[in-house]
Every structure is written in C-alpha cells, then in structure tokens.
Design a protein around this motif. Structure first.
Motif, PDB file in Angstrom:
ATOM      1  N   ARG A 265      40.208 -23.299  74.086  1.00  0.00           N
ATOM      2  CA  ARG A 265      41.508 -23.392  74.748  1.00  0.00           C
ATOM      3  C   ARG A 265      42.248 -22.061  74.796  1.00  0.00           C
ATOM      4  O   ARG A 265      43.286 -21.943  75.439  1.00  0.00           O
TER       5      ARG A 265
ATOM      6  N   HIS B 193      43.217 -24.201  80.647  1.00  0.00           N
ATOM      7  CA  HIS B 193      44.025 -25.356  81.055  1.00  0.00           C
ATOM      8  C   HIS B 193      44.006 -25.547  82.575  1.00  0.00           C
ATOM      9  O   HIS B 193      43.941 -26.685  83.060  1.00  0.00           O
ATOM     10  N   THR B 194      44.029 -24.464  83.307  1.00  0.00           N
ATOM     11  CA  THR B 194      43.966 -24.549  84.772  1.00  0.00           C
ATOM     12  C   THR B 194      42.640 -25.144  85.209  1.00  0.00           C
ATOM     13  O   THR B 194      42.606 -26.022  86.086  1.00  0.00           O
TER      14      THR B 194
ATOM     15  N   LYS C 127      40.628 -27.039  83.433  1.00  0.00           N
ATOM     16  CA  LYS C 127      40.571 -28.433  83.003  1.00  0.00           C
ATOM     17  C   LYS C 127      41.377 -29.327  83.945  1.00  0.00           C
ATOM     18  O   LYS C 127      40.932 -30.413  84.339  1.00  0.00           O
ATOM     19  N   GLU C 128      42.563 -28.872  84.321  1.00  0.00           N
ATOM     20  CA  GLU C 128      43.412 -29.646  85.244  1.00  0.00           C
ATOM     21  C   GLU C 128      42.746 -29.796  86.605  1.00  0.00           C
ATOM     22  O   GLU C 128      42.878 -30.847  87.244  1.00  0.00           O
TER      23      GLU C 128
END
Length: 141
Positions: free
Chosen positions: A59, A65-66, A68-69
C-alpha cells in the motif's frame, strides 16, 4: 467398483441434463457473445495487471490505491451488466446443485464426512471452521 463408476456417470448425465446446467450454458454463451462484456473484461485484465505491479510494493506504492479503485470500478461495472449478473446467478445455482449432490452422497456413506463448499460463510462445524472445537486453526492434533 465398476457399478459405482457407472452410477457416477449416470449422476453426471443427470446433472448435465438439468435445468440449472441448461440455464448456465445459455447465459455463458450470452456473456461470451457480448461485446460490452468482452471490452470490460479486457479493461479489467489491464487494471488488474497494473494493480498487481503496484501490489508488489504494498500500500506504500504511490499508485496502489488508485490502481485498486480502478480494478474495483471496472468489476462493479462488469457486475452491473444484466447478462453477467444472470450468468453469476446461474453459476451459483449449478454450484448449489453440485453441493447438494455431494452432501447426499457423503451422508449416504457417513454422517461425519465433510463436504467442501464455496460458501464464504460456512454453516457446518468442526475443526478450522470455528465450530465445535473452536480452534480455528484448520486442524487439531
């Protein structure tokens, strides 16, 4: 042994002729022939590949995070396609049918035989499932 194998093939034929398998085969062909689904599957594969690259660093990767989103967004979009949701329901119905058959066969042999399931929230007890022994370790001994 030969008689047992013959019965197993008979059960397999009955499953293949069931309404559940017919429904599954129909929706699988609809999904396979749907251009929107093929496009979303390609987008999903690309997004997942990018996420896997980020995931190697955890992470703390700047794009984790981008990425994963993006995977989650494409998956949501794919799940919203009517034929995909119907295919998944048909797939679940076949899985339930096969599980019910396995339970019947196991029960005919012994009440203590464990039958695996794809259910993420198992209802049975026993070792490793948080059941009667409550060890949750996957094996006692």
């Amino acid at each position: 042994m030969g008689q047992l194998l013959l019965r197993a093939y008979e059960i397999g034929d009955l499953v293949n002729q069931s309404a559940e398998v017919a429904e599954y085969a129909y929706w699988k062909s609809v999904v396979d022939d749907n251009e929107q689904v093929r496009q979303l599957v390609r987008q999903f594969a690309k997004a997942k590949e990018q996420f896997v690259d980020c995931e190697r660093f955890g992470r703390f990767h700047p794009d984790f995070h981008t990425a994963k989103e993006k995977v989650e967004a494409v998956q949501r979009e794919l799940n919203e396609v009517d034929c995909v949701s119907r295919f998944k329901a048909a797939e679940q119905a076949v899985d339930d049918l096969l599980h019910a058959i396995a339970v019947q066969i196991a029960g005919a042999v012994s009440d203590t035989i464990k039958v695996p399931s794809n259910d993420p929230m198992p209802k049975g007890g026993g070792c490793g499932s948080g059941g009667s022994c409550s060890c949750g370790s996957g094996g006692c001994g």
